[in-house]
Each structure stands twice: as C-alpha cells, then as structure tokens.
Design a protein around this motif. Structure first.
Motif, PDB file in Angstrom:
ATOM      1  N   CYS A 240      45.766  46.156  47.381  1.00  0.00           N
ATOM      2  CA  CYS A 240      44.724  45.311  47.964  1.00  0.00           C
ATOM      3  C   CYS A 240      44.573  44.077  47.076  1.00  0.00           C
ATOM      4  O   CYS A 240      44.216  44.193  45.903  1.00  0.00           O
ATOM      5  N   GLY A 241      44.907  42.916  47.640  1.00  0.00           N
ATOM      6  CA  GLY A 241      45.022  41.693  46.825  1.00  0.00           C
ATOM      7  C   GLY A 241      46.489  41.443  46.522  1.00  0.00           C
ATOM      8  O   GLY A 241      46.846  40.830  45.518  1.00  0.00           O
TER       9      GLY A 241
ATOM     10  N   ILE B 276      48.275  38.733  40.206  1.00  0.00           N
ATOM     11  CA  ILE B 276      48.556  40.070  39.670  1.00  0.00           C
ATOM     12  C   ILE B 276      49.163  40.949  40.768  1.00  0.00           C
ATOM     13  O   ILE B 276      50.163  41.643  40.547  1.00  0.00           O
TER      14      ILE B 276
ATOM     15  N   GLY C 115      40.050  45.228  39.376  1.00  0.00           N
ATOM     16  CA  GLY C 115      39.171  44.069  39.569  1.00  0.00           C
ATOM     17  C   GLY C 115      38.170  43.895  38.438  1.00  0.00           C
ATOM     18  O   GLY C 115      37.763  44.866  37.789  1.00  0.00           O
TER      19      GLY C 115
ATOM     20  N   PHE D  76      40.438  44.649  27.749  1.00  0.00           N
ATOM     21  CA  PHE D  76      41.110  44.137  28.938  1.00  0.00           C
ATOM     22  C   PHE D  76      42.531  43.708  28.571  1.00  0.00           C
ATOM     23  O   PHE D  76      42.752  43.093  27.527  1.00  0.00           O
TER      24      PHE D  76
HETATM   25  P1  NDP Z   1      44.150  35.866  42.670  1.00  0.00           P
HETATM   26  O1  NDP Z   1      43.075  34.926  43.068  1.00  0.00           O
HETATM   27  O2  NDP Z   1      45.460  35.323  42.250  1.00  0.00           O
HETATM   28  O3  NDP Z   1      44.430  36.888  43.885  1.00  0.00           O
HETATM   29  C1  NDP Z   1      43.399  37.539  44.549  1.00  0.00           C
HETATM   30  C2  NDP Z   1      43.947  38.357  45.703  1.00  0.00           C
HETATM   31  O4  NDP Z   1      42.862  39.044  46.326  1.00  0.00           O
HETATM   32  C3  NDP Z   1      44.632  37.538  46.789  1.00  0.00           C
HETATM   33  O5  NDP Z   1      45.681  38.310  47.333  1.00  0.00           O
HETATM   34  C4  NDP Z   1      43.520  37.362  47.816  1.00  0.00           C
HETATM   35  O6  NDP Z   1      44.102  37.065  49.076  1.00  0.00           O
HETATM   36  C5  NDP Z   1      42.896  38.761  47.740  1.00  0.00           C
HETATM   37  N1  NDP Z   1      41.531  38.877  48.236  1.00  0.00           N
HETATM   38  C6  NDP Z   1      40.440  38.145  47.877  1.00  0.00           C
HETATM   39  N2  NDP Z   1      39.356  38.579  48.525  1.00  0.00           N
HETATM   40  C7  NDP Z   1      39.766  39.614  49.314  1.00  0.00           C
HETATM   41  C8  NDP Z   1      39.107  40.461  50.239  1.00  0.00           C
HETATM   42  N3  NDP Z   1      37.803  40.338  50.490  1.00  0.00           N
HETATM   43  N4  NDP Z   1      39.826  41.431  50.862  1.00  0.00           N
HETATM   44  C9  NDP Z   1      41.156  41.575  50.612  1.00  0.00           C
HETATM   45  N5  NDP Z   1      41.838  40.784  49.759  1.00  0.00           N
HETATM   46  C10 NDP Z   1      41.144  39.825  49.122  1.00  0.00           C
HETATM   47  O7  NDP Z   1      43.506  36.811  41.534  1.00  0.00           O
HETATM   48  P2  NDP Z   1      44.193  37.493  40.255  1.00  0.00           P
HETATM   49  O8  NDP Z   1      45.439  38.177  40.680  1.00  0.00           O
HETATM   50  O9  NDP Z   1      44.246  36.513  39.150  1.00  0.00           O
HETATM   51  O10 NDP Z   1      43.055  38.581  39.857  1.00  0.00           O
HETATM   52  C11 NDP Z   1      42.795  39.721  40.663  1.00  0.00           C
HETATM   53  C12 NDP Z   1      41.656  40.577  40.077  1.00  0.00           C
HETATM   54  O11 NDP Z   1      42.025  41.045  38.780  1.00  0.00           O
HETATM   55  C13 NDP Z   1      40.314  39.838  39.882  1.00  0.00           C
HETATM   56  O12 NDP Z   1      39.237  40.719  40.176  1.00  0.00           O
HETATM   57  C14 NDP Z   1      40.309  39.524  38.396  1.00  0.00           C
HETATM   58  O13 NDP Z   1      39.001  39.338  37.862  1.00  0.00           O
HETATM   59  C15 NDP Z   1      40.955  40.782  37.843  1.00  0.00           C
HETATM   60  N6  NDP Z   1      41.535  40.608  36.511  1.00  0.00           N
HETATM   61  C16 NDP Z   1      41.519  41.665  35.641  1.00  0.00           C
HETATM   62  C17 NDP Z   1      42.073  41.556  34.386  1.00  0.00           C
HETATM   63  C18 NDP Z   1      42.068  42.676  33.388  1.00  0.00           C
HETATM   64  O14 NDP Z   1      42.391  42.427  32.210  1.00  0.00           O
HETATM   65  N7  NDP Z   1      41.756  43.904  33.776  1.00  0.00           N
HETATM   66  C19 NDP Z   1      42.703  40.311  33.949  1.00  0.00           C
HETATM   67  C20 NDP Z   1      42.710  39.263  34.931  1.00  0.00           C
HETATM   68  C21 NDP Z   1      42.152  39.430  36.180  1.00  0.00           C
HETATM   69  P3  NDP Z   1      43.229  36.435  50.292  1.00  0.00           P
HETATM   70  O15 NDP Z   1      42.404  35.336  49.701  1.00  0.00           O
HETATM   71  O16 NDP Z   1      44.275  35.969  51.271  1.00  0.00           O
HETATM   72  O17 NDP Z   1      42.414  37.547  50.823  1.00  0.00           O
END
Ligand code: NDP
Length: 340
Positions: free
Chosen positions: A161-162, A167, A246, A292
């Motif tokens: 999901c995402g 990532i 997330g 993290f």
């Molecule tokens: P991106 O913005 O690159 O990607 C986000 C993805 O989520 C896209 O595929 C987007 O596609 C999708 N998305 C957003 N909203 C929704 C929704 N409501 N339903 C389904 N899909 C959705 O983000 P990153 O890959 O940089 O980061 C992803 C997550 O990882 C974030 O929560 C971030 O905070 C977390 N994170 C965690 C880290 C850790 O160390 N644990 C480090 C860095 C990030 P679309 O918009 O088309 O829906």
C-alpha cells in the motif's frame, strides 16, 4: 557531523512532548502557533559504532506537523522544511536525513526549485531522504518475519500500500528481483503511476485497498498518510503479517488477534552506543536500542564518509544501492526490528 530533521506525529503528540523538547511554552498552543514556530536543534549526541568509531550528530525539530497538510497550511509546511534544512546547513552538518514527511513535502512541492532560504543557498548534496536504507530494512523485515511465521514467499501474496511511492516502488523492485514472492498487489490512488510501475516490474495486480487486503498473506504499508486508517482484522487472511512503515503509522486500528502480526516497519535495532533523548520523545519502544531506518542512513553515511545525497529524488532507488547501504548497515551493527 550528521544531522536528523524530524517532526512529531500530530498536534496532540507535539503538545504532550513540548516540555521534554525544551520548549514548555508550546505545550498548550494550537496549530497556528506551531505553524509560526521556528526549527530548533533540540538534541546533540555521540554515536559509537561496534567498530569503535565515534561520530557526532544533531537533531533538528522542524516543528512541521501532519495537520498542516490536512488543514491546507501548505506554505507553513514548506517553510518548516526549508528552514530546518537551512538551520542544518548553517550548523555545518555534513549529511542530514529528511525524516518522515520532510522528504515528502520536499518532493511534493518541488522544493529543489527554492534553494535560497534568506541568506543560505541550500546545498542539496548535504541531504538524504534516508529512503534507500528504509526500503532495504522493510524488505529484510518482509523476508525474515515471513520466515519466522512460516509464510513461504514463493506461495505468498504481498500487498504493497503506497506501491508507487519512493519507498514502495523500491520494495516492489526488491521483492520482484531478490525474492520468490508469488504475487504482488499494487495499491495507491493515482492510476497512471500504478500502470507505469506495473509496466516497469512486468508484473503485479493493481487493486483497491478493500479488495486487496483479504487476499494478502503479507501487507506492507508505506503510504504517505497524515492519519492512519482503520481496518477490520476479521477480513484479513490468517495468518497475516502486517509491516507498517508509515510515519505517522498508516494503521490506526489496534489489532489484537493471535494470527495477525503487526511489525513496526522501517525500524532498526542496534548495538550502537548513543547518548540521545530524541528516540524517547518519538515514542520508540526501546529508545536506546531502536531508531528509524532513515535516520540510520545519515549515521551510516557519516561513518563511511559518504557525504552525498545517497537517496534523492523520487523512485530512483536501485537494488545495488539498497545492497550497498545494507552492507554498511550490517557492518555497523544494525538489524531490522523483528519483534511484535
Ligand atoms: P511517497 O510520497 O514517495 O509515496 C507515498 C505513496 O503512498 C504513494 O504511492 C502514494 O500514491 C501513496 N498514497 C498516499 N496516500 C494514499 C492513500 N490514502 N491510499 C493509498 N495510497 C496512498 O512517500 P515515501 O515513500 O517517501 O514515504 C512513505 C511512508 O514512509 C510515509 O509515511 C513516511 O513518513 C514513511 N517513512 C518512514 C521512514 C522510517 O524510517 N521508518 C523513513 C521515511 C519515510 P498516491 O498519491 O497515488 O495514492
């Protein structure tokens, strides 16, 4: 010196830890006040590797809150990230990780087009998103936690999901090329990006969340959602492994079912000696032993003197880069979190 730019998960969280962060006057303030608050360096620490090497780091609290996006306070969100980056650079930090939503705001609003922050011209090669290491750790969590639960990837369906995110797309690439994963389900909202990812992978079924969840043996959550969603555990396969990467968490449901295992995604356990208070403030279960993965990337880049924006741009993460940071991760005593 390495740096970490972080933020808290909600206004409520920010108010509850304002004292511990060292600004008690913020504790009773609402979103408007946080929108106006400047970034601050709230922690300074040393990190000692298993190799004996010692490095110094600083934590920059950007004062960004996810509510700024849900309340359309976009200018405030942008200002938070740019000001935090300028503060890191002014403090001569060699390499700084843009934690959580910092890199998402940077990419979403094309902040590379705004390098001038008052008298500071941002040098982007001093920053990394940390996403290569995060994606690597999440993939190792999928492999190792699946094995622990007796889930055979060669027969498993994995829903991401995402999937089209920075990532998420890296996780899909790794699962496709480095594992025997039987079926990949790709979930996000933008259909064009989903179709492009499917074409790049040459596989994967594009699905809506509700139809994908009941089919998945493993669910990887890496969606950029300011607030977690609720799911009904009754609809899930049993057993089911959920890896929630997330920040803030993608899942808001507290699931208590003996056959549904929820793992905090993108978290590393370590044997490093670190004298910081910030992991307590961000509610890490074992603050002295966990962090993290994106923050850990900045630490690894500093240990290895790779002072470069190792993770940069969107959907550029390659398997060789994941392997490279993975080797450094193991060398310095980091392990993916595997306990739930
Ligand atoms: P991106 O913005 O690159 O990607 C986000 C993805 O989520 C896209 O595929 C987007 O596609 C999708 N998305 C957003 N909203 C929704 C929704 N409501 N339903 C389904 N899909 C959705 O983000 P990153 O890959 O940089 O980061 C992803 C997550 O990882 C974030 O929560 C971030 O905070 C977390 N994170 C965690 C880290 C850790 O160390 N644990 C480090 C860095 C990030 P679309 O918009 O088309 O829906």
């Amino acid at each position: 010196m390495f740096g970490l730019i972080g933020h808290l998960t909600s206004l409520e969280h920010a108010q509850s830890v304002a004292n511990a962060l060292g600004y008690p006057e913020y504790a009773h303030q609402g979103l408007d006040f946080w929108c106006a608050a400047p970034p601050q360096i709230v922690d300074y620490f040393h990190v000692t590797s298993v190799t004996g090497q010692v490095i110094e780091g600083k934590y920059v609290e950007s004062c960004f809150l996810p509510e700024m996006l849900t309340n359309r306070r976009i200018k405030a969100a942008i200002r938070k990230i740019l000001n935090a980056m300028a503060l890191a650079q002014k403090n001569d930090i060699n390499i700084t990780a843009l934690g959580g939503f910092s890199s998402i705001v940077f990419e979403e609003f094309n902040l590379r087009d705004n390098p001038q922050v008052r008298n500071v011209e941002l040098e982007f090669d001093r920053f990394t998103t940390g996403n290569t290491h995060t994606a690597y750790i999440i993939c190792r969590q999928v492999e190792q936690a699946a094995a622990k639960l007796g889930i055979d990837l060669a027969r498993a369906t994995v829903a991401v999901c995402g999937a089209t995110g920075d990532i998420g797309s890296a996780v899909c690439r790794w699962l496709d090329q480095k594992t025997e994963t039987a079926e990949l389900l790709l979930i996000a909202r933008n259909q064009e990006r989903l179709t492009n990812l499917q074409a790049e992978l040459g596989r994967g079924k594009i699905m809506e969340l509700e139809e994908a969840l009941p089919l998945a043996d493993i669910i990887v959550w890496v969606a950029s959602m300011p607030k977690g969603v609720e799911i009904n555990p009754e609809t899930l396969k049993k057993p089911c492994l959920i890896i929630d990467g997330g920040y803030p968490k993608n899942l808001s449901t507290k699931i208590q079912h003996p056959e549904v295992h929820i793992l905090k995604g993108g978290i590393v356990e370590h044997t490093l000696d670190i004298d910081w208070k910030i992991m307590q403030i961000v509610s890490m279960d074992i603050p002295s032993r966990q962090m993290f993965a994106c923050f850990a990337e900045a630490i690894l880049l500093e240990f290895e003197s790779w002072h470069t924006n190792f993770s940069w741009g969107r959907n550029q993460i390659t398997i060789p880069k994941m392997e490279q940071i993975g080797t450094a991760s193991l060398k310095h005593g980091l392990q993916p979190l595997l306990s739930w």
